[in-house]
Design a protein around this motif. Sequence first.
Motif, PDB file in Angstrom:
ATOM      1  N   ARG A 153      -7.618 -21.078  -6.400  1.00  0.00           N
ATOM      2  CA  ARG A 153      -7.804 -19.633  -6.252  1.00  0.00           C
ATOM      3  C   ARG A 153      -6.478 -18.883  -6.360  1.00  0.00           C
ATOM      4  O   ARG A 153      -6.456 -17.722  -6.767  1.00  0.00           O
ATOM      5  N   GLU A 154      -5.388 -19.524  -6.006  1.00  0.00           N
ATOM      6  CA  GLU A 154      -4.082 -18.906  -6.223  1.00  0.00           C
ATOM      7  C   GLU A 154      -3.810 -18.764  -7.718  1.00  0.00           C
ATOM      8  O   GLU A 154      -3.280 -17.737  -8.171  1.00  0.00           O
ATOM      9  N   LEU A 155      -4.189 -19.774  -8.486  1.00  0.00           N
ATOM     10  CA  LEU A 155      -4.048 -19.711  -9.943  1.00  0.00           C
ATOM     11  C   LEU A 155      -4.858 -18.566 -10.521  1.00  0.00           C
ATOM     12  O   LEU A 155      -4.385 -17.800 -11.370  1.00  0.00           O
ATOM     13  N   ARG A 156      -6.121 -18.460 -10.096  1.00  0.00           N
ATOM     14  CA  ARG A 156      -7.003 -17.428 -10.643  1.00  0.00           C
ATOM     15  C   ARG A 156      -6.553 -16.037 -10.219  1.00  0.00           C
ATOM     16  O   ARG A 156      -6.706 -15.064 -10.967  1.00  0.00           O
ATOM     17  N   LEU A 157      -5.993 -15.939  -9.005  1.00  0.00           N
ATOM     18  CA  LEU A 157      -5.461 -14.657  -8.546  1.00  0.00           C
ATOM     19  C   LEU A 157      -4.271 -14.242  -9.399  1.00  0.00           C
ATOM     20  O   LEU A 157      -4.171 -13.084  -9.835  1.00  0.00           O
ATOM     21  N   LEU A 158      -3.373 -15.186  -9.674  1.00  0.00           N
ATOM     22  CA  LEU A 158      -2.228 -14.891 -10.529  1.00  0.00           C
ATOM     23  C   LEU A 158      -2.694 -14.513 -11.935  1.00  0.00           C
ATOM     24  O   LEU A 158      -2.144 -13.596 -12.558  1.00  0.00           O
ATOM     25  N   GLU A 159      -3.712 -15.210 -12.422  1.00  0.00           N
ATOM     26  CA  GLU A 159      -4.248 -14.900 -13.749  1.00  0.00           C
ATOM     27  C   GLU A 159      -4.770 -13.469 -13.809  1.00  0.00           C
ATOM     28  O   GLU A 159      -4.541 -12.752 -14.800  1.00  0.00           O
ATOM     29  N   LEU A 160      -5.440 -13.025 -12.759  1.00  0.00           N
ATOM     30  CA  LEU A 160      -5.945 -11.648 -12.712  1.00  0.00           C
ATOM     31  C   LEU A 160      -4.797 -10.645 -12.759  1.00  0.00           C
ATOM     32  O   LEU A 160      -4.823  -9.688 -13.540  1.00  0.00           O
ATOM     33  N   PHE A 161      -3.788 -10.866 -11.919  1.00  0.00           N
ATOM     34  CA  PHE A 161      -2.667  -9.929 -11.865  1.00  0.00           C
ATOM     35  C   PHE A 161      -1.883  -9.907 -13.170  1.00  0.00           C
ATOM     36  O   PHE A 161      -1.513  -8.828 -13.663  1.00  0.00           O
ATOM     37  N   LEU A 162      -1.604 -11.077 -13.745  1.00  0.00           N
ATOM     38  CA  LEU A 162      -0.828 -11.124 -14.987  1.00  0.00           C
ATOM     39  C   LEU A 162      -1.619 -10.560 -16.165  1.00  0.00           C
ATOM     40  O   LEU A 162      -1.027 -10.107 -17.138  1.00  0.00           O
ATOM     41  N   GLY A 163      -2.953 -10.606 -16.063  1.00  0.00           N
ATOM     42  CA  GLY A 163      -3.772 -10.052 -17.136  1.00  0.00           C
ATOM     43  C   GLY A 163      -3.792  -8.539 -17.148  1.00  0.00           C
ATOM     44  O   GLY A 163      -4.175  -7.926 -18.146  1.00  0.00           O
ATOM     45  N   ALA A 164      -3.378  -7.919 -16.034  1.00  0.00           N
ATOM     46  CA  ALA A 164      -3.384  -6.454 -15.959  1.00  0.00           C
ATOM     47  C   ALA A 164      -2.253  -5.962 -15.069  1.00  0.00           C
ATOM     48  O   ALA A 164      -2.481  -5.388 -14.003  1.00  0.00           O
ATOM     49  N   PRO A 165      -0.989  -6.192 -15.484  1.00  0.00           N
ATOM     50  CA  PRO A 165       0.146  -5.718 -14.677  1.00  0.00           C
ATOM     51  C   PRO A 165       0.109  -4.201 -14.530  1.00  0.00           C
ATOM     52  O   PRO A 165      -0.181  -3.484 -15.481  1.00  0.00           O
ATOM     53  N   GLY A 166       0.359  -3.734 -13.320  1.00  0.00           N
ATOM     54  CA  GLY A 166       0.317  -2.301 -13.064  1.00  0.00           C
ATOM     55  C   GLY A 166      -1.035  -1.795 -12.614  1.00  0.00           C
ATOM     56  O   GLY A 166      -1.145  -0.680 -12.106  1.00  0.00           O
ATOM     57  N   ARG A 167      -2.071  -2.606 -12.780  1.00  0.00           N
ATOM     58  CA  ARG A 167      -3.414  -2.191 -12.352  1.00  0.00           C
ATOM     59  C   ARG A 167      -3.575  -2.450 -10.861  1.00  0.00           C
ATOM     60  O   ARG A 167      -3.135  -3.466 -10.350  1.00  0.00           O
ATOM     61  N   VAL A 168      -4.220  -1.526 -10.168  1.00  0.00           N
ATOM     62  CA  VAL A 168      -4.471  -1.688  -8.745  1.00  0.00           C
ATOM     63  C   VAL A 168      -5.806  -2.407  -8.549  1.00  0.00           C
ATOM     64  O   VAL A 168      -6.836  -1.972  -9.057  1.00  0.00           O
ATOM     65  N   PHE A 169      -5.769  -3.513  -7.814  1.00  0.00           N
ATOM     66  CA  PHE A 169      -6.980  -4.271  -7.490  1.00  0.00           C
ATOM     67  C   PHE A 169      -7.294  -4.088  -6.011  1.00  0.00           C
ATOM     68  O   PHE A 169      -6.472  -4.404  -5.150  1.00  0.00           O
ATOM     69  N   SER A 170      -8.465  -3.567  -5.722  1.00  0.00           N
ATOM     70  CA  SER A 170      -8.888  -3.474  -4.323  1.00  0.00           C
ATOM     71  C   SER A 170      -9.221  -4.863  -3.801  1.00  0.00           C
ATOM     72  O   SER A 170      -9.439  -5.802  -4.576  1.00  0.00           O
ATOM     73  N   LYS A 171      -9.272  -5.002  -2.486  1.00  0.00           N
ATOM     74  CA  LYS A 171      -9.639  -6.297  -1.903  1.00  0.00           C
ATOM     75  C   LYS A 171     -11.045  -6.695  -2.335  1.00  0.00           C
ATOM     76  O   LYS A 171     -11.312  -7.874  -2.589  1.00  0.00           O
ATOM     77  N   GLN A 172     -11.941  -5.719  -2.415  1.00  0.00           N
ATOM     78  CA  GLN A 172     -13.306  -6.025  -2.833  1.00  0.00           C
ATOM     79  C   GLN A 172     -13.347  -6.510  -4.273  1.00  0.00           C
ATOM     80  O   GLN A 172     -14.080  -7.453  -4.605  1.00  0.00           O
ATOM     81  N   LYS A 173     -12.565  -5.888  -5.129  1.00  0.00           N
ATOM     82  CA  LYS A 173     -12.526  -6.311  -6.535  1.00  0.00           C
ATOM     83  C   LYS A 173     -11.983  -7.734  -6.648  1.00  0.00           C
ATOM     84  O   LYS A 173     -12.516  -8.555  -7.406  1.00  0.00           O
ATOM     85  N   LEU A 174     -10.944  -8.053  -5.904  1.00  0.00           N
ATOM     86  CA  LEU A 174     -10.390  -9.402  -5.930  1.00  0.00           C
ATOM     87  C   LEU A 174     -11.404 -10.407  -5.401  1.00  0.00           C
ATOM     88  O   LEU A 174     -11.552 -11.498  -5.951  1.00  0.00           O
ATOM     89  N   ALA A 175     -12.118 -10.041  -4.343  1.00  0.00           N
ATOM     90  CA  ALA A 175     -13.142 -10.938  -3.797  1.00  0.00           C
ATOM     91  C   ALA A 175     -14.245 -11.178  -4.823  1.00  0.00           C
ATOM     92  O   ALA A 175     -14.725 -12.306  -4.987  1.00  0.00           O
TER      93      ALA A 175
END
Length: 222
Positions: A153-175
Amino acid sequence: MKFLLVEDNQELANAVSTRIRLDGHVVDHAVNLADATSFLDVGEYDLILLDIMLPDGDGRDFLSRHRARGVDTPVIILTARSQVSDRIGSLDLGADDYVTKPFDHAELEARCRAVLRRKSGSAKTAVEMGGIVFNPVAGHLSIRGQVITLRNRELRLLELFLGAPGRVFSKQKLADRLFSYDDDVSENAIEVYVGRLRKHLEASDVKITTLRGLGYRLDHGG
């Protein structure tokens, strides 16, 4: 990555879901088109695996409606129909690939990776940013030449952030992206994963910024 599997054969669905999860991804399983529509109404997916013959209709009609709404989520058709006309028809409706049952799970995984690479617009899988080299397919991260071991899940979290640098992710969206619909997830769990990832990134020029009341954003200085 988060997958939506639309398949009424429970044995096949269990096998495919297990392989997807073993690769570190998240999967929601719909047994019919009504459930698939409900999932799409509330969630966001990276890839849809879609059977054609379902209890409440034809998957191709679902695909057609999916594309008519302007949704470009990649779709791979899973079906026992092997005629060329069936493959052409599905591709013309907007499918990204077509896999004939029975299939080898390794082949399905390879096709999923290929479709996702095409979706990103490049066959290049590695992401380089701020001293980081990250390969989401291989699950490999290095920071300034040092290999870092991350949990799934740390890998997938990093993948999300690197796929959209500068984008704000809410906790609900990350969940929503990191867990399946049936998982019971607290906001504290998201904070824990973000905190772990922050520590791994300390040696890089990449950081995860907390925006109070909004969520998290990936920032980088090079």
